[in-house]
Design an enzyme around this catalytic site. Structure first.
Site, PDB file in Angstrom:
ATOM      1  N   CYS A 167       0.842  -1.191   0.000  1.00 56.93           N
ATOM      2  CA  CYS A 167       0.000   0.000   0.000  1.00 56.93           C
ATOM      3  C   CYS A 167       0.880   1.244   0.000  1.00 56.93           C
ATOM      4  O   CYS A 167       1.980   1.239   0.556  1.00 56.93           O
ATOM      5  CB  CYS A 167      -0.922   0.009   1.226  1.00 56.93           C
TER       6      CYS A 167
ATOM      7  N   TYR B  16      -4.640   2.823  11.729  1.00 57.48           N
ATOM      8  CA  TYR B  16      -5.515   1.766  12.243  1.00 57.48           C
ATOM      9  C   TYR B  16      -5.698   0.593  11.279  1.00 57.48           C
ATOM     10  O   TYR B  16      -6.557  -0.260  11.504  1.00 57.48           O
ATOM     11  CB  TYR B  16      -6.891   2.338  12.586  1.00 57.48           C
TER      12      TYR B  16
ATOM     13  N   GLY C 208      -4.360  -4.256   1.182  1.00 54.28           N
ATOM     14  CA  GLY C 208      -3.477  -3.355   0.489  1.00 54.28           C
ATOM     15  C   GLY C 208      -4.202  -2.362  -0.426  1.00 54.28           C
ATOM     16  O   GLY C 208      -5.345  -2.040  -0.228  1.00 54.28           O
TER      17      GLY C 208
ATOM     18  N   LEU D 133     -11.174  -1.850  13.899  1.00 51.74           N
ATOM     19  CA  LEU D 133     -10.764  -3.061  14.598  1.00 51.74           C
ATOM     20  C   LEU D 133      -9.459  -2.833  15.346  1.00 51.74           C
ATOM     21  O   LEU D 133      -8.507  -2.274  14.790  1.00 51.74           O
ATOM     22  CB  LEU D 133     -10.562  -4.205  13.602  1.00 51.74           C
TER      23      LEU D 133
ATOM     24  N   CYS E  86     -22.261  -9.750   5.493  1.00 51.87           N
ATOM     25  CA  CYS E  86     -22.157 -11.094   6.051  1.00 51.87           C
ATOM     26  C   CYS E  86     -22.279 -11.087   7.565  1.00 51.87           C
ATOM     27  O   CYS E  86     -22.752 -12.055   8.162  1.00 51.87           O
ATOM     28  CB  CYS E  86     -20.847 -11.744   5.621  1.00 51.87           C
TER      29      CYS E  86
ATOM     30  N   ASP F  48     -11.737 -11.870   4.951  1.00 50.93           N
ATOM     31  CA  ASP F  48     -10.721 -10.824   4.861  1.00 50.93           C
ATOM     32  C   ASP F  48     -10.083 -10.527   6.212  1.00 50.93           C
ATOM     33  O   ASP F  48      -8.931 -10.099   6.286  1.00 50.93           O
ATOM     34  CB  ASP F  48     -11.365  -9.553   4.297  1.00 50.93           C
TER      35      ASP F  48
ATOM     36  N   CYS G  15     -27.709 -14.389  24.129  1.00 48.21           N
ATOM     37  CA  CYS G  15     -27.734 -13.682  22.850  1.00 48.21           C
ATOM     38  C   CYS G  15     -28.963 -14.100  22.049  1.00 48.21           C
ATOM     39  O   CYS G  15     -29.710 -13.263  21.535  1.00 48.21           O
ATOM     40  CB  CYS G  15     -26.459 -13.984  22.067  1.00 48.21           C
TER      41      CYS G  15
ATOM     42  N   CYS H  37     -22.192  -5.136  21.765  1.00 52.69           N
ATOM     43  CA  CYS H  37     -23.512  -5.650  22.137  1.00 52.69           C
ATOM     44  C   CYS H  37     -24.397  -4.568  22.752  1.00 52.69           C
ATOM     45  O   CYS H  37     -25.539  -4.354  22.328  1.00 52.69           O
ATOM     46  CB  CYS H  37     -23.348  -6.819  23.104  1.00 52.69           C
TER      47      CYS H  37
END
Length: 374
Positions: free
Chosen positions: A15, A21, A66, A195, A255, A277, A317, A348
């Site tokens: 990249c 991040y 990338g 993340l 997803c 990914d 849950c 949550c």
């Protein structure tokens, strides 16, 4: 396979930016080989040939990194030639590419337009907000270059959407970000939670997104979006679109909202294949596309275990009032404890608060859209 989708990384982890991040930078630093280099054309041809041997109705090729444009535009021109060569049954084909937007020029824009590519542009908001974390190798911001290149896409009428990473900083400035996007007439938006590195404790970095900030972000964004909806200006925000789809009895596109993981067929530049990914790690390698068909890769033990482990939701849950909408969320947001130990999604409580506050308005929008479609 009736429909086949794959995510191809032609430039591997290479990249031209050094975003603070970046989750894929973390991924590549947690595997034996950080970068597999640039994808060779003979491997690309194998991917395309295998895809059209197995896809029955639809085939989707998504390119990410990338930075996937670093492999060069001629790579993609050859890709289109391979598609024309091997799509002998004339099945439906869809193309997309996720880019940081810094390398786009008139040649790229013309290519995207001529071949009906959907382009995702990574943009975190205004210059001040965007340039805080999305820096190049010289620690300089990338905002000005991206905005210049978006004008090129507009000039060629290329279809594109905006992808924004929700980190601590962006979450606290969503009013300013949304207003800026509105001024630019960006109508198709995606906001994805930042993340933390996969082996680090949660909320251990300056950019880390905590549940309270994400809750505030979701509520503020929804208020802005809902006001625009009432004013007759519909903005497509991927997360809200998916919630509306669920409320209308349809399947979400993301997803992470299905309640289970799927196999994305992430293909690295050396031909190695992974289910997701977020898990392009040595221990999740399914095999190599040059050695196995897509069906064989899907039916491998690694894929089966990956999908099966995502089905283990806590009883609390499943018994939650909001489970039909949340469906436990993305597996990656349950790390570092998943699949052993607690199975809680870090966000949550954020989702619970959001649904409790906004479900009536969400339902109103869903019913209004359903009425308009009849």
């Amino acid at each position: 396979m009736k429909s086949l989708s794959m995510l191809i990384k032609p430039a591997s982890s290479n990249c031209n930016l050094r975003c603070t991040y970046c989750f894929y930078y973390d991924i590549c630093n947690n595997r034996e080989i950080k970068s597999f280099g640039m994808m060779k054309l003979n491997l690309l041809e194998t991917i395309v040939k295998r895809a059209f041997n197995e896809a029955e109705q639809n085939c989707t090729f998504a390119f990410q990194g990338g930075e996937p444009t670093l492999v060069g535009i001629d790579f993609y021109r050859e890709f289109i030639n391979f598609v024309k060569k091997y799509n002998t049954r004339n099945i439906n084909v869809f193309y997309s590419i996720q880019t940081n937007g810094t390398t786009i020029n008139e040649d790229w824009a013309k290519f995207f337009k001529e071949n009906n590519f959907l382009v995702g542009i990574s943009l975190d908001g205004t210059k001040e907000i965007h340039d805080k974390y999305r820096l190049d190798a010289n620690k300089k911001g990338s905002f000005n270059k991206i905005m210049t290149n978006i004008k090129i896409l507009n000039r060629y009428k290329v279809e594109y959407n905006i992808l924004t990473v929700v980190n601590k900083n962006t979450s606290r400035h969503i009013d300013k970000i949304y207003k800026f996007f509105k001024k630019q007439d960006f109508r198709f938006l995606q906001f994805i939670p930042c993340l933390d590195p996969i082996n680090d404790p949660r909320e251990s970095h300056p950019y880390s997104l905590n549940p309270k900030d994400y809750e505030t972000f979701l509520n503020k964004l929804f208020d802005l979006w809902f006001k625009d909806f009432l004013d007759g200006r519909f903005v497509s925000i991927r997360y809200f679109d998916d919630l509306l789809s669920i409320l209308l009895g349809n399947n979400p596109k993301s997803c992470c909202m299905n309640g289970f993981c799927s196999c994305e067929f992430v293909i690295e530049s050396d031909g190695s294949v992974y289910p997701c990914d977020f898990y392009v790690l040595d221990e999740y390698k399914i095999g190599y596309i040059e050695e196995k068909t897509f069906s064989e890769l899907f039916n491998s033990n690694v894929t089966k275990n990956f999908i099966d482990s995502s089905l283990n939701h806590d009883v609390k849950c499943k018994n939650c009032n909001w489970y039909p909408l949340c469906r436990s969320g993305c597996r990656r947001n349950k790390e570092p404890n998943f699949p052993n130990g607690t199975n809680d999604n870090i966000f949550c409580e954020s989702f619970k608060s959001f649904f409790e506050k906004n479900i009536s308005k969400l339902t109103y929008v869903a019913k209004t859209l359903a009425y308009r479609q009849h």
